[in-house]
Design a protein around this motif. Structure first.
Motif: not given
Length: 146
Positions: A49-54, A63-69, A124-129, A133-134
């Motif tokens: 969420r910090e890395a990609e606010p949108d 039952g799997v959490p998924v993050w999308e952008c 490093a994790l935030k950079a990957l996220v 997204a990009a």
């Protein structure tokens, strides 16, 4: 404890279903784990969420959490001895810090297995996220131009 299932809510004109949101379901998963896996999942969620606010949180495949952008960035699966972050298009991402340590043989996905004693390289994790997204957004833009 929050329930990760649909609840029924009474209204003046009968009963109406009130579904838990994906974010509430992820909250419930974190709470139900009650161990290091819940803490790790909560921490990576906060970093995403910090890395990609949108980022949009989803709850898929029973039952799997998924993050999308612009498409799936990653999933967050919990197993007995590991929290696995699987990046949908990880093979196309630069990983200069070497975070990917699982699912390395495929042509598309890459994963990060986090064990109980592991320390997360947060930057490093935030950079990957951000990179995932990009990549999703550039692919989405290319498709819309056609």
């Amino acid at each position: 404890m929050k329930k990760a299932t649909a609840r029924m809510k009474k209204s003046g004109s009968g009963q109406q279903a009130e579904e838990a949101t994906p974010s509430q379901m992820i909250d419930a998963r974190i709470e139900e784990l009650k161990d290091w896996r819940g803490e790790a999942l909560a921490r990576v969620r906060a970093l995403i969420r910090e890395a990609e606010p949108d980022v949009v949180e989803e709850w898929k495949w029973r039952g799997v959490p998924v993050w999308e952008c612009g498409g799936i960035i990653c999933t967050g699966e919990t197993y007995k001895s590991v929290v696995k972050l699987t990046f949908a298009r990880g093979a196309a991402l630069e990983d200069p810090s070497g975070l990917f340590n699982s699912s390395l043989e495929g042509n598309t996905r890459r994963a990060i297995d986090i064990h109980e004693s592991d320390k997360i390289d947060e930057e490093a994790l935030k950079a990957l996220v951000r990179a995932a997204a990009a990549l999703n957004m550039s692919a989405k833009a290319s498709r819309s131009k056609k």
